[in-house]
Design a protein around this motif. Structure first.
Motif, PDB file in Angstrom:
ATOM      1  N   ARG A 129       0.816  -1.216   0.000  1.00 45.80           N
ATOM      2  CA  ARG A 129       0.000   0.000   0.000  1.00 45.80           C
ATOM      3  C   ARG A 129       0.851   1.268   0.000  1.00 45.80           C
ATOM      4  NH1 ARG A 129      -5.416  -1.178   0.994  1.00 45.80           N
ATOM      5  NH2 ARG A 129      -5.733  -3.405   1.380  1.00 45.80           N
ATOM      6  N   SER A 145       1.282   1.614  -3.773  1.00 47.88           N
ATOM      7  CA  SER A 145      -0.103   1.891  -4.170  1.00 47.88           C
ATOM      8  C   SER A 145      -0.264   2.030  -5.685  1.00 47.88           C
ATOM      9  CB  SER A 145      -0.589   3.164  -3.469  1.00 47.88           C
ATOM     10  OG  SER A 145      -1.982   3.307  -3.579  1.00 47.88           O
ATOM     11  N   ASP A 165      -1.840   1.481  -9.342  1.00 47.66           N
ATOM     12  CA  ASP A 165      -3.201   1.312  -9.844  1.00 47.66           C
ATOM     13  C   ASP A 165      -3.251   0.223 -10.912  1.00 47.66           C
ATOM     14  OD1 ASP A 165      -6.035   2.122 -10.069  1.00 47.66           O
ATOM     15  OD2 ASP A 165      -5.433   2.688 -12.092  1.00 47.66           O
ATOM     16  N   THR A 176      -3.647  -2.465  -3.859  1.00 51.48           N
ATOM     17  CA  THR A 176      -4.779  -1.566  -4.104  1.00 51.48           C
ATOM     18  C   THR A 176      -4.992  -1.355  -5.603  1.00 51.48           C
ATOM     19  OG1 THR A 176      -3.327   0.364  -3.960  1.00 51.48           O
ATOM     20  CG2 THR A 176      -4.430  -0.347  -1.935  1.00 51.48           C
ATOM     21  N   SER A 223      -6.169  -1.736  -9.504  1.00 55.11           N
ATOM     22  CA  SER A 223      -7.403  -2.113 -10.177  1.00 55.11           C
ATOM     23  C   SER A 223      -7.149  -3.183 -11.233  1.00 55.11           C
ATOM     24  CB  SER A 223      -8.057  -0.890 -10.824  1.00 55.11           C
ATOM     25  OG  SER A 223      -7.215  -0.333 -11.816  1.00 55.11           O
ATOM     26  N   ASP A 260     -12.449  -3.479  -2.940  1.00 49.64           N
ATOM     27  CA  ASP A 260     -12.704  -2.051  -3.163  1.00 49.64           C
ATOM     28  C   ASP A 260     -12.087  -1.531  -4.454  1.00 49.64           C
ATOM     29  OD1 ASP A 260     -14.124  -1.866  -0.815  1.00 49.64           O
ATOM     30  OD2 ASP A 260     -12.426  -1.150   0.367  1.00 49.64           O
ATOM     31  N   THR A 261     -11.074  -2.224  -4.970  1.00 50.36           N
ATOM     32  CA  THR A 261     -10.336  -1.663  -6.100  1.00 50.36           C
ATOM     33  C   THR A 261     -10.216  -2.575  -7.311  1.00 50.36           C
ATOM     34  OG1 THR A 261      -8.267  -2.428  -5.085  1.00 50.36           O
ATOM     35  CG2 THR A 261      -8.935  -0.151  -4.634  1.00 50.36           C
ATOM     36  N   LYS A 279     -16.549  -5.641  -7.912  1.00 52.14           N
ATOM     37  CA  LYS A 279     -16.179  -4.713  -8.976  1.00 52.14           C
ATOM     38  C   LYS A 279     -15.404  -5.399 -10.098  1.00 52.14           C
ATOM     39  CE  LYS A 279     -15.961  -0.574  -6.040  1.00 52.14           C
ATOM     40  NZ  LYS A 279     -15.103   0.547  -5.571  1.00 52.14           N
TER      41      LYS A 279
END
Length: 390
Positions: free
Chosen positions: A202, A205, A207, A229, A231, A253-254, A278
């Motif tokens: 994290r 972090s 994406d 974290t 996506s 969450d991601t 998601k």
């Protein structure tokens, strides 16, 4: 007045220096060793209104970096760097300039894009002088060697794409210390060794992480991958050690896309995977997954693509999966499923070949299915691993 005169004289000398460079070809002689990354200029006062001059210390450092880079290029079939001459680096092909984030009155190199150039060569240490670069796009070239450690000075680097090159060596650990890095694409190179846990941490972090088609070793422990974290995580065609942990649900969450195809995973699929509401793309194909498909996958309401083909999965395909509202592509081929709900016929793209579904076309032979059913049943541990019979 004396201070203003000195400032004008300084700027005049700097202009004369850079204009003199225009009369020279690109540097033919060896370049000096790279110095430390240039220090940010002090912030201008609110009342100062200066134009964005093409002459400043940062562009001078960028000139040295780009000339060193041009000297490290051995082939440039599209001549993308043919105009990399002279001090006006903002006019170089593939080089983009903008106001410096810490001082809007200073012009600096903000990005370099040489994608699909088929350029051969290496990345020199001087590249670290491009300290304000936010985007570095070098995919589909023939750069070899390693990523130079001087890139640790690129503290504003946001996107790094060096995919589809000839880079090798261990994972460049300095990348985990870049505070702004969000998009990392290393795929289709020859990197090897351990992919450090910090890549999924994290603190970094990320994406988006694309590390597929290298020779990385990756741990699937609950303290590594599932801390991410990101996506998008693509680790296809690497070697993963461990089992899919129940903590995979912690990425709910991601996580939007998870591709772990052909990674040698020997594991069950934990029911906690259903928490990933998601997730749109899940590819676990060409592994050694065993047991049954969890009913909880039917809770993944955003899922569009599910590929669990060519594993050792068995049992019935849960009807809730085929009733997912956004599911467009379902691949269960190459397993040992014994039943598939009629609702699966409504999935636009479906591949259910080479299973054991009675009276279904293109299935395994009855002998092969009988032999599989005589094997000891698979038991899944709380950690997601396959429990071997005593």
């Amino acid at each position: 007045m004396l201070l203003l005169s000195k400032q004008r004289a300084s700027r005049t000398l700097q202009c004369i220096f850079f204009l003199s460079l225009l009369l020279l070809p690109c540097l033919p002689q060896p370049l000096p060793a790279p110095s430390a990354s240039p220090s940010p200029a002090p912030a201008a006062s609110a009342t100062t209104t200066l134009p964005l001059s093409p002459f400043n210390d940062r562009l001078e450092a960028a000139y040295v970096a780009l000339q060193a880079w041009k000297h490290a290029i051995t082939e440039d079939p599209k001549n993308l760097t043919a105009d990399w001459c002279g001090p006006f680096v903002c006019n170089y092909t593939g080089v983009f300039c903008a106001a410096a984030p810490d001082d809007p009155h200073i012009l600096t190199v903000a990005g370099v894009d040489l994608n699909h150039g088929r350029i051969a060569g290496f990345l020199p240490d001087h590249i670290g002088l491009l300290a304000d670069v936010a985007l570095l796009h070098l995919n589909s070239n023939r750069f070899h060697g390693t990523l130079p450690s001087s890139m640790q000075h690129m503290r504003l680097l946001y996107e790094l794409d060096v995919s589809n090159n000839l880079l090798f060596g261990a994972f460049p650990n300095f990348l985990t210390s870049l505070p702004k890095l969000k998009f990392l694409d290393l795929r289709f190179n020859d990197f090897d060794g351990e992919l450090p846990d910090a890549v999924f941490g994290r603190k970094l972090s990320l994406d988006a992480l694309f590390a597929n088609n290298n020779r990385f070793n990756v741990s699937l422990s609950s303290q590594s991958l599932t801390n991410s974290t990101a996506s998008v995580i693509v680790l296809a065609n690497t070697r993963l050690a461990g089992c899919l942990p129940p903590s995979i649900g912690d990425m709910a969450d991601t996580l939007v896309e998870l591709i772990l195809l052909n990674t040698s995973i020997s594991s069950c699929i934990p029911p906690q995977i259903g928490k990933l509401k998601k997730l749109r793309v899940l590819d676990l194909s060409h592994n050694d997954l065993a047991g049954e498909l969890p009913d909880s996958i039917g809770d993944m309401e955003s899922l569009e693509v599910l590929n669990v083909g060519y594993n050792m999965l068995a049992g019935e395909v849960p009807e809730a999966i085929c009733e997912l509202p956004r599911l467009k592509n379902l691949t269960i081929a190459g397993n040992y499923f014994c039943d598939e709900p009629v609702s699966c016929l409504h999935v636009p793209l479906r591949d259910d070949r080479m299973n054991c579904i009675p009276e279904w076309p293109h299935q395994r032979s009855p002998e092969e299915c009988i032999a599989f059913n005589h094997r000891p049943p698979v038991h899944c541990g709380a950690d997601g691993c396959i429990v071997l019979p005593p």
